[in-house]
Design a protein around this motif. Structure first.
Motif, PDB file in Angstrom:
ATOM      1  N   UNK A   6      11.568  -8.133 -41.996  1.00 47.39           N
ATOM      2  CA  UNK A   6      11.978  -9.538 -42.003  1.00 47.39           C
ATOM      3  C   UNK A   6      10.816 -10.501 -41.839  1.00 47.39           C
ATOM      4  N   UNK A   7       9.604  -9.978 -41.683  1.00 46.78           N
ATOM      5  CA  UNK A   7       8.417 -10.833 -41.635  1.00 46.78           C
ATOM      6  C   UNK A   7       7.347 -10.221 -42.538  1.00 46.78           C
ATOM      7  N   UNK A   8       6.392 -11.013 -42.997  1.00 51.09           N
ATOM      8  CA  UNK A   8       5.291 -10.429 -43.770  1.00 51.09           C
ATOM      9  C   UNK A   8       4.555  -9.332 -43.011  1.00 51.09           C
ATOM     10  N   UNK A   9       4.451  -9.471 -41.694  1.00 48.17           N
ATOM     11  CA  UNK A   9       3.803  -8.428 -40.901  1.00 48.17           C
ATOM     12  C   UNK A   9       4.611  -7.130 -40.941  1.00 48.17           C
ATOM     13  N   UNK A  10       5.936  -7.234 -40.970  1.00 50.41           N
ATOM     14  CA  UNK A  10       6.782  -6.050 -41.126  1.00 50.41           C
ATOM     15  C   UNK A  10       6.492  -5.358 -42.454  1.00 50.41           C
ATOM     16  N   UNK A  46      -8.411  -5.153 -41.154  1.00 55.29           N
ATOM     17  CA  UNK A  46      -8.900  -6.534 -41.130  1.00 55.29           C
ATOM     18  C   UNK A  46      -7.857  -7.473 -40.515  1.00 55.29           C
ATOM     19  N   UNK A  47      -6.601  -7.259 -40.854  1.00 55.67           N
ATOM     20  CA  UNK A  47      -5.531  -8.098 -40.307  1.00 55.67           C
ATOM     21  C   UNK A  47      -5.448  -7.928 -38.795  1.00 55.67           C
ATOM     22  N   UNK A  48      -5.510  -6.691 -38.307  1.00 56.09           N
ATOM     23  CA  UNK A  48      -5.433  -6.444 -36.867  1.00 56.09           C
ATOM     24  C   UNK A  48      -6.589  -7.119 -36.135  1.00 56.09           C
ATOM     25  N   UNK A  49      -7.798  -6.979 -36.658  1.00 55.66           N
ATOM     26  CA  UNK A  49      -8.959  -7.595 -36.026  1.00 55.66           C
ATOM     27  C   UNK A  49      -8.829  -9.121 -36.011  1.00 55.66           C
ATOM     28  N   UNK A  81      -1.727 -12.845 -43.235  1.00 57.27           N
ATOM     29  CA  UNK A  81      -1.014 -11.770 -42.541  1.00 57.27           C
ATOM     30  C   UNK A  81      -1.338 -11.739 -41.058  1.00 57.27           C
ATOM     31  N   UNK A  82      -2.537 -12.174 -40.675  1.00 54.65           N
ATOM     32  CA  UNK A  82      -2.874 -12.261 -39.255  1.00 54.65           C
ATOM     33  C   UNK A  82      -2.009 -13.320 -38.571  1.00 54.65           C
ATOM     34  N   UNK A  83      -1.836 -14.446 -39.228  1.00 55.69           N
ATOM     35  CA  UNK A  83      -0.968 -15.491 -38.667  1.00 55.69           C
ATOM     36  C   UNK A  83       0.468 -14.991 -38.554  1.00 55.69           C
ATOM     37  N   UNK A  84       0.917 -14.245 -39.561  1.00 58.05           N
ATOM     38  CA  UNK A  84       2.266 -13.674 -39.517  1.00 58.05           C
ATOM     39  C   UNK A  84       2.391 -12.684 -38.368  1.00 58.05           C
ATOM     40  N   UNK A  85       1.338 -11.965 -38.066  1.00 60.72           N
ATOM     41  CA  UNK A  85       1.362 -10.971 -36.991  1.00 60.72           C
ATOM     42  C   UNK A  85       1.452 -11.628 -35.619  1.00 60.72           C
ATOM     43  N   UNK A 154       1.411  -8.293 -30.567  1.00 60.75           N
ATOM     44  CA  UNK A 154       1.593  -9.692 -30.159  1.00 60.75           C
ATOM     45  C   UNK A 154       2.043  -9.779 -28.701  1.00 60.75           C
ATOM     46  N   UNK A 155       1.571 -10.805 -28.024  1.00 61.65           N
ATOM     47  CA  UNK A 155       2.010 -11.032 -26.645  1.00 61.65           C
ATOM     48  C   UNK A 155       3.507 -11.322 -26.601  1.00 61.65           C
ATOM     49  N   UNK A 156       3.993 -12.001 -27.638  1.00 60.42           N
ATOM     50  CA  UNK A 156       5.412 -12.373 -27.747  1.00 60.42           C
ATOM     51  C   UNK A 156       5.919 -11.881 -29.103  1.00 60.42           C
ATOM     52  N   UNK A 157       7.066 -11.184 -29.154  1.00 62.80           N
ATOM     53  CA  UNK A 157       7.592 -10.732 -30.445  1.00 62.80           C
ATOM     54  C   UNK A 157       7.771 -11.890 -31.418  1.00 62.80           C
TER      55      UNK A 157
END
Length: 251
Positions: A6-10, A46-49, A81-85, A154-157
């Motif tokens: 349901x999210x780009x990170x998913x 790269x996204x995780x970093x 994708x980092x912002x989505x994460x 993420x600190x918050x889901x």
């Protein structure tokens, strides 16, 4: 991809679980001759970093606004994708003065200085190179990102129903972005895993974002993202389409 994403990170997590070694983003800059190919695993790293930089060092969280002043580029895709994460709202080409964080390329630094929050600059040099001289008032992405962690939590889901993307004056939640990307896929010629879309569209419209990242990601496909494609002649473009095994194109 999974119907429960349901999210780009998913979508990225599902792609990583399904086939981490396959190409996801192949980038060309026809002004410099640069070519970069990122597998799902490399892109996800790269996204995780970048997400760790955004959440940890820059202090961004859900609801914070990130003005993204970058062209269609593989590093821009990473930031999306980092912002989505993290769960921030990514405002593509948005007003830095209204943002909590600004992420700028080398051509928009003066505009980016109107942001009173954190500022990050990308040199957009081949191989992700750093600035020869870091711009005053900005963190150099190429200096800051390598030391970040390879895993992100993420600190918050992330809430799929919260605003996630603003582009060309339109706002989308994370869930809406995923739904639209899936709906766009047939019209873009993306038929599922193995589909490979060449996009010369800019990232300043939803159509460009969808063709250049979200729709291929949502369907298990990949994208050949081309900057300055107008510099390429028809014969050279046809050769690229053949050599990159492109199945559909938008430019």
């Amino acid at each position: 991809m999974n119907a429960t994403d349901r999210t780009p990170a998913d979508l990225l997590r599902s792609a990583l679980a399904a086939d981490p070694g396959r190409p996801l983003v192949t980038f060309y800059d026809d002004a410099t001759g640069e070519r970069v190919e990122l597998s799902v695993a490399t892109f996800a790293n790269w996204v995780a970093k970048t997400a760790n930089l955004l959440q940890g060092d820059l202090g961004a969280g859900p609801g914070d606004r990130v003005a993204l002043l970058l062209p269609a580029h593989w590093q821009t895709a990473v930031w999306l994708l980092a912002c989505a994460s993290v769960g921030t709202v990514v405002d593509v080409g948005g007003d830095p003065a209204a943002a909590d964080v600004v992420v700028s390329g080398p051509d928009t630094l003066e505009r980016a200085r109107t942001c009173s929050g954190e500022r990050v600059a990308l040199a957009l040099r081949p191989l992700g190179g750093r600035f020869p001289q870091p711009p005053a008032g900005f963190a150099d992405y190429a200096v800051e990102v390598p030391g970040q962690g390879d895993r992100f939590a993420p600190f918050v889901p992330v809430d799929p129903e919260e605003p996630a993307i603003v582009v060309a004056g339109a706002e989308y939640t994370a869930a809406e972005a995923v739904e639209r990307a899936r709906a766009d896929a047939p019209g873009l010629g993306l038929t599922g895993p193995g589909s490979r879309l060449l996009s010369g569209l800019s990232y300043d419209t939803w159509e460009g974002l969808s063709a250049g990242l979200y729709a291929p990601l949502a369907t298990g496909g990949s994208v050949v993202l081309c900057r300055n494609l107008a510099r390429l002649g028809e014969d050279a473009l046809a050769q690229r389409i053949e050599s990159e095994r492109v199945t559909t194109a938008r430019h």
